[in-house]
Design an enzyme around this catalytic site. Structure first.
Site, PDB file in Angstrom:
ATOM      1  N   TRP A 222     -12.876 -11.640  -5.840  1.00 53.78           N
ATOM      2  CA  TRP A 222     -11.719 -12.516  -5.122  1.00 53.78           C
ATOM      3  C   TRP A 222     -12.039 -12.714  -3.652  1.00 53.78           C
ATOM      4  O   TRP A 222     -11.136 -13.535  -2.912  1.00 53.78           O
ATOM      5  CB  TRP A 222     -10.462 -11.628  -5.528  1.00 53.78           C
TER       6      TRP A 222
ATOM      7  N   GLU B 222      -7.280  -0.313  -3.718  1.00 53.14           N
ATOM      8  CA  GLU B 222      -7.879   0.335  -4.832  1.00 53.14           C
ATOM      9  C   GLU B 222      -7.922   1.776  -4.892  1.00 53.14           C
ATOM     10  O   GLU B 222      -8.352   2.627  -5.782  1.00 53.14           O
ATOM     11  CB  GLU B 222      -9.264  -0.162  -4.796  1.00 53.14           C
TER      12      GLU B 222
ATOM     13  N   LYS C  51      -6.529   2.075   1.124  1.00 54.35           N
ATOM     14  CA  LYS C  51      -7.831   1.637   1.461  1.00 54.35           C
ATOM     15  C   LYS C  51      -7.873   0.514   2.533  1.00 54.35           C
ATOM     16  O   LYS C  51      -8.666   0.216   3.225  1.00 54.35           O
ATOM     17  CB  LYS C  51      -8.415   1.308   0.220  1.00 54.35           C
TER      18      LYS C  51
END
Length: 758
Positions: free
Chosen positions: A358, A487, A592
């Site tokens: 993405w 994530e 993250k």
């Protein structure tokens, strides 16, 4: 922070051959031309630690992923880029001893990536007894003839005695991926042809049980040198070699040139056609000298730099950083082939499988909109449209309607084997929809959104409408079991970014449906019941928010975690992904990369300054920036909030992420898709570029560490140059019709060949 390369504005140079950092040097001296690319590994055999890698655009292999914990809905295979045939191999013997820099003592070492001209050179002096020879390698991958690799070796004898020289040039199909199981090989040789000064090899990827296409690759080498051709035997049956020998007289030099034509079955569908193509391209280039080939290559790079170079005065490290990132982006992709896309490592390593993520829609497309013709960005949109059938397949495997575009893919079919990423990080559907909007908003071109784009939007909306569920208790639509951009937070409920993007996509699709032609509406066949449901979801989508803190909550339960800033993590435990267990990371509140802030960046004008500041001040201190995609968003938002120190800190991180190996992982390959972040940080961040209602706006500031910066921007048929220095801001319309732009909230008229200074 120790830098293994010198800081220069146009070059990445090292005079220190450190064997312990060989892989890092290989990553940072990678070359590519969009069609193929390679790490900066040595031409000659190297017996020490190295990661050789040559990669061909669109050539991949489906690796088996079925394991003991396989579940219904898992992808059948993990798509991975495979190490291509090694066609740059050149081994050199001096007085019978082959050069091996893992063992040989050398002086005068220089490794030089010339970014302006896209050429890699390496030189060193070998001294053994009476032998003293300077060896210089050059290589480039032509952008004028995409199938052409060119190398030149120069040997100069500085000693007092003549030296016997032997050169073995090869095409070697006995290669493997480092991540392959049990040394697995992927290439089967179909044919070889060996002549006195040339040779060719054709190989095919081995059979697979999944029915995906096998790829055939051909490489044909030709040589030019004063050395005498000499019969040389291949080391094995997957290799073709040409041998050359002669005497290097004291005080003299000899050149050795190798040209290789590389073609694949992506363009030539039969073995005979492939061989014919190699011959034809060889004939086309045979009458051209090395300098003529290089000049054609260099001229195209000059055109690219003319449109897109960013000039920075007063900070050479910042200048080198932005040019390095622009160079590697253009080496990976320049939009010539709509069948190709951009993997997170590009042509620089095996990690992430070399597939499309993405990242393309979220980070790469807004960059190309500003630096290249619109057709390049449009090809990125077409890439997804062409893979709609795969997106239907992905949704169906989950028992859902519509289209679920893959997290990781080569052909539209999901081919990643981590469930929490593959089928929970579904926000990518919203990112693909947003890319269509972004292209339309920036270019003003509605031809895509009202045709192919409307189909993509409709099928994504059908997916969202089936994926949500309605909470009777809260009378809200929700999305459970998802992973947002962060994530380090898997399998959560109601990730704010995912919910926001789902709601926005449905609203945008309804708007587009009002504008499509009757013919296209008939193709889409969206019922009134569907429209009513989509509107109800838009009206009643749950978006977690905390009124006391005044923030959007990343997901349900996030605020129940132990909220501590990153500054409290001991320095020797960073990065946490290299020191903490996955369990510990998931239980922490550490982020993250931008998640809520990603959504605020997407719709930066839709939120109040107070909303932006409260969310930035809450989430940024919790962010470890262990994704390469993180720093640029924070740089842009910090600029928007007039926090210059944080903006510059984040720019430096995004621009020199690989050059300074911030996350201690660059030896695996460069972070290609995040390299757009340095350009975005300058243009959207420091220069405050926005597009509002079809009009371009700027609100620049000059970082205190810099004396000046200047960039060029393509916008709706115009080429605009923006300069910012201690005296103010200058805008110049270099090409195109007159244009009104906003500068610090006031209209400014730009006329071709004249400047406006404020």
């Amino acid at each position: 922070m120790k830098r293994i390369f010198e800081v220069q504005p146009w070059n990445v140079v090292s005079h220190d051959f450190n064997r312990a950092e060989k892989r890092l040097q290989e990553s940072m001296t990678s070359l590519g031309n969009g069609y193929m690319g390679m790490r900066g590994f040595f031409e000659e055999n190297y017996s020490g630690d190295t990661l050789p890698g040559i990669y061909l655009g669109g050539v991949w292999f489906p690796d088996r992923t079925r394991v003991g914990w396989w579940k219904i809905g898992y992808p059948e295979y993990f798509g991975k880029v495979i190490n291509a045939i090694n066609f740059i191999k050149i081994n050199i013997a001096l007085n019978g001893e082959f050069i091996d820099l893992a063992k040989d003592e050398i002086t005068g070492f220089e490794l030089n990536l010339d970014m302006k001209n896209a050429r890699l050179t390496r030189s060193f002096t070998v001294e053994k007894g009476t032998v003293k020879v300077v060896v210089t390698f050059e290589r480039f991958l032509s952008v004028a003839q995409k199938e052409l690799s060119v190398q030149r070796v120069r040997l100069k004898n500085l000693g007092s005695d003549d030296v016997d020289v032997k050169i073995i040039s090869a095409i070697d199909a006995d290669v493997k991926n480092e991540d392959a199981n049990y040394g697995e090989r992927f290439w089967e040789v179909l044919q070889t042809d060996q002549k006195e000064q040339s040779g060719s090899l054709v190989a095919i990827t081995k059979a697979n049980p999944f029915g995906t296409p096998r790829f055939t690759v051909g490489a044909e080498m030709h040589h030019r040198t004063a050395l005498q051709a000499k019969v040389a035997a291949p080391a094995h049956d997957k290799e073709v070699v040409n041998g050359f020998s002669g005497k290097l007289v004291a005080g003299s030099e000899i050149d050795f040139e190798k040209r290789v034509i590389v073609v694949t079955s992506r363009d030539y569908h039969t073995q005979n056609n492939l061989v014919s193509a190699m011959n034809a391209i060889s004939e086309k280039t045979d009458n051209l000298s090395y300098d003529e080939l290089f000049d054609a290559h260099r001229a195209i790079w000059a055109e690219r730099w003319e449109k897109s170079d960013v000039k920075i005065e007063g900070d050479v490290a910042a200048q080198q950083g932005i040019r390095f990132n622009l160079f590697q982006m253009f080496s990976t992709y320049y939009g010539e082939d709509a069948r190709l896309n951009i993997g997170p490592k590009g042509f620089t390593g095996e990690k992430y499988g070399g597939a499309t993520y993405w990242d393309t829609e979220a980070f790469v497309l807004p960059f190309y909109l500003g630096v290249a013709e619109p057709k390049i960005s449009k090809n990125l949109l077409k890439y997804r449209y062409q893979q709609l059938d795969g997106a239907y397949h992905n949704a169906k495997k989950q028992g859902l309607k519509g289209a679920l575009f893959p997290m990781v893919t080569f052909d539209g079919i999901e081919s990643h084997n981590e469930w929490e990423i593959t089928f929970e990080e579904i926000h990518r559907n919203g990112d693909i929809a947003f890319a269509i909007y972004n292209y339309t908003r920036y270019t003003g071109d509605k031809s895509y959104v009202l045709n192919e784009g409307s189909k993509v939007l409709t099928e994504i909306s059908r997916f969202w409408a089936d994926r949500v569920h309605f909470s009777k208790r809260k009378q809200k639509y929700m999305l459970h079991g998802v992973t947002g951009p962060d994530e380090y937070e898997n399998n959560v409920d109601n990730n704010w970014y995912t919910n926001y993007m789902a709601r926005w996509t449905l609203a945008y699709t309804l708007q587009v449906l009002e504008e499509v032609s009757q013919e296209q509406a008939a193709v889409l066949n969206v019922t009134e019941e569907e429209k009513q449901l989509w509107q109800d979801i838009v009206d009643r989508m749950y978006l977690p928010e905390d009124e006391e803190l005044g923030i959007f909550v990343q997901h349900d339960g996030f605020l129940d975690k132990d909220i501590k800033p990153v500054s409290e993590i001991p320095a020797d435990e960073l990065p946490i992904n290299q020191h903490w267990s996955w369990d510990k990371i998931l239980r922490s509140a550490y982020i993250k990369q931008a998640d809520v802030l990603q959504g605020i960046w997407n719709f930066i004008d839709e939120f109040t300054p107070e909303q932006k500041k409260r969310n930035f001040d809450f989430y940024e201190p919790l962010t470890v920036h262990e994704s390469s995609l993180s720093a640029s968003i924070h740089a842009i938002l910090a600029s928007d909030l007039h926090d210059e120190n944080k903006a510059v800190e984040m720019y430096e991180r995004t621009s020199r992420l690989d050059l300074d190996n911030y996350n201690n992982d660059t030896e695996d390959g460069l972070h290609i898709t995040s390299m757009t972040g340095s350009w975005l940080a300058i243009v959207q961040g420091f220069a405050g570029m926005r597009v509002r209602d079809g009009k371009l706006h700027f609100a620049p500031f000059l970082p205190k560490k810099w004396d000046k910066y200047q960039f060029r921007l393509l916008f709706r048929g115009r080429l605009i140059e923006v300069g910012v220095d201690t005296n103010g801001v200058s805008l110049e319309l270099l090409e195109g019709e007159p244009l009104t732009v906003g500068l610090y909230g006031k209209d400014v008229e730009l006329v071709a060949q004249s400047s406006v200074f404020v």
